[in-house]
Design an enzyme around this catalytic site. Structure first.
Site, PDB file in Angstrom:
ATOM      1  CE  LYS A  49      -1.185  98.726 -32.802  1.00 22.05           C
ATOM      2  NZ  LYS A  49      -1.446  98.383 -31.400  1.00 22.05           N
ATOM      3  CE1 TYR A  85       7.601 129.300 -45.692  1.00 21.98           C
ATOM      4  CE2 TYR A  85       8.240 127.005 -45.321  1.00 21.98           C
ATOM      5  CZ  TYR A  85       7.608 127.972 -46.092  1.00 21.98           C
ATOM      6  OH  TYR A  85       6.980 127.608 -47.243  1.00 21.98           O
TER       7      TYR A  85
HETATM    8  C1  LIG Z   1      -0.405  97.676 -30.812  1.00 25.99           C
HETATM    9  C2  LIG Z   1      -0.663  96.534 -29.914  1.00 25.99           C
HETATM   10  C3  LIG Z   1       0.357  95.632 -29.566  1.00 25.99           C
HETATM   11  C4  LIG Z   1       1.803  95.820 -29.972  1.00 25.99           C
HETATM   12  O1  LIG Z   1       2.415  96.760 -29.126  1.00 25.99           O
HETATM   13  P1  LIG Z   1       3.982  97.137 -29.294  1.00 25.99           P
HETATM   14  O2  LIG Z   1       4.233  98.083 -28.188  1.00 25.99           O
HETATM   15  O3  LIG Z   1       4.100  97.791 -30.623  1.00 25.99           O
HETATM   16  O4  LIG Z   1       4.724  95.875 -29.200  1.00 25.99           O
HETATM   17  C5  LIG Z   1       0.015  94.530 -28.801  1.00 25.99           C
HETATM   18  N1  LIG Z   1      -1.258  94.335 -28.389  1.00 25.99           N
HETATM   19  C6  LIG Z   1      -2.258  95.190 -28.690  1.00 25.99           C
HETATM   20  C7  LIG Z   1      -3.630  94.921 -28.198  1.00 25.99           C
HETATM   21  C8  LIG Z   1      -1.989  96.307 -29.453  1.00 25.99           C
HETATM   22  O5  LIG Z   1      -2.974  97.153 -29.753  1.00 25.99           O
END
Ligand SMILES: *Cc1c(COP(=O)(O)O)cnc(C)c1O
Length: 355
Positions: free
Chosen positions: A35, A252
């Site tokens: 994702k 800055y």
């Molecule tokens: C993002 C996500 C993961 C992966 O989690 P990590 O901590 O990056 O390993 C697994 N399951 C779901 C439902 C997620 O949304």
């Protein structure tokens, strides 16, 4: 020459990290979570490199279609389910599996003209998404007897598997086992932290995300000790080296005042590229292979560094902001965040160079 900042991506490191995940998974299948554009690494690059993953997990139908367009044929899971009933038709056409978590998503099933292949999300203690155990069981029976959906699995998510105190996670694992023990349903619970720290959380399918990208899911264990390699190296160059005088204020707000005559370097990378603006003075930056401290405030396109310890540094010297030689987890900790956020925030203007 163009602006020297780029995110160099190592396919070899990604494949190595996937084998580490596979090694922890035992006989469970491995869903690679890609994702948010593969945690900022480029979903297409990640999916192509991890062609031996059993499936992929994304947050939206658009992300799923990006994978299909890239030629990915493996199962793709929509981890937040469907946002509107129209998506069910698209999902059916492209063989995408919705993970449904709410009553309104169940209602969408009846409004759709295509039967959906779904998993149900069960809440085992995170209290974010998912059905209560009793409702989940009821839905399985209801949906199995209707033609609207085929329920092939149940998923839950761990809220605290990264912590050293195992109690909350054990409660979740037990709740998940109990709620899903009946029926020939596939089961998935573990994220990266759960996969590494809790063999009993593997079930039929594990869902590593962050570990694939070479970061540690744990605050107290570093990635190298877990056998993980950095996939992204955010690298740039020095675009200026100035001999500043004692009393000169840098950047800055003039926050940093030179305590003595000293060389100050400017790196082409700032918060407009995804470098955290809250990185405090002293945050390490790798210049020509040596660690030097960040000084002053992070600008949109630049940061300044103290080059007193690296007098050999010149305009054009290679700079690593994080990645090989400088763990992203360390920079994240300095900036009060996690590597997940650093990776996701790398701006689209930063070219991704895969190797
Ligand atoms: C993002 C996500 C993961 C992966 O989690 P990590 O901590 O990056 O390993 C697994 N399951 C779901 C439902 C997620 O949304």
């Amino acid at each position: 020459m163009s602006r020297p900042l780029r995110a160099r991506l190592s396919a070899r490191a990604l494949a190595t990290n996937f084998s580490v995940a596979r090694g922890h998974a035992g006989s469970a299948q491995v869903m690679a979570v890609v994702k948010a554009n593969g945690y900022g690494h480029g979903a297409e690059f990640v999916a192509r490199t991890l062609h031996n993953a059993d499936s992929f997990g994304v947050a939206s139908i658009e992300e799923a279609l990006t994978l299909r367009e890239a030629g990915v044929r493996k199962p793709v899971y929509l981890l937040e389910g469907f946002f509107e009933s129209r998506e069910i038709t698209v999902a059916a056409r492209h063989g995408l599996i919705g993970v449904l978590h709410s009553e309104s998503q169940i209602e969408m099933l009846t409004a759709s003209d295509r039967p959906a292949q779904i998993w149900l999300k069960l809440d085992t203690g995170m209290h974010r998404l998912g059905f209560e155990a009793t409702r989940c069981a009821g839905l399985r029976t209801e949906l199995e007897s209707s033609a609207r959906a085929q329920v092939t699995g149940v998923m839950s998510h761990l809220a605290r598997a990264d912590e050293s105190d195992p109690r909350a996670t054990q409660v979740q694992i037990n709740a998940f086992s109990q709620a899903t023990e009946s029926g020939r349903i596939r089961r998935s619970l573990a994220n990266s932290a759960g996969l590494i720290a809790y063999p009993e959380a593997r079930f039929d399918c594990v869902r590593p995300g962050i570990m694939l990208y070479g970061s540690s899911p744990f605050a107290l264990r570093d990635a190298a000790s877990l056998g993980l390699l950095p996939v992204m190296t955010l690298e740039s160059e020095l675009i200026s080296v100035r001999a500043c005088r004692k009393g000169d204020a840098v950047g800055y707000g003039g926050d940093f005042v030179c305590p003595e005559p000293m060389p100050v370097g400017v790196v082409a990378c700032g918060y407009g590229d995804g470098y955290p603006r809250h990185a405090p003075p002293g945050t390490p930056v790798l210049v020509a292979g040596s660690r030097v401290p960040l000084i002053g405030r992070v600008s949109m396109d630049m940061i300044s560094v103290d080059l007193r310890s690296t007098p050999k540094a010149r305009v054009g010297s290679r700079v690593v902001l994080w990645g090989e030689g400088l763990p992203a987890d360390e920079i994240a900790a300095r900036a009060g965040t996690i590597a997940y956020e650093l990776f996701c925030n790398v701006n689209p203007r930063v070219p991704r160079v895969t190797m």
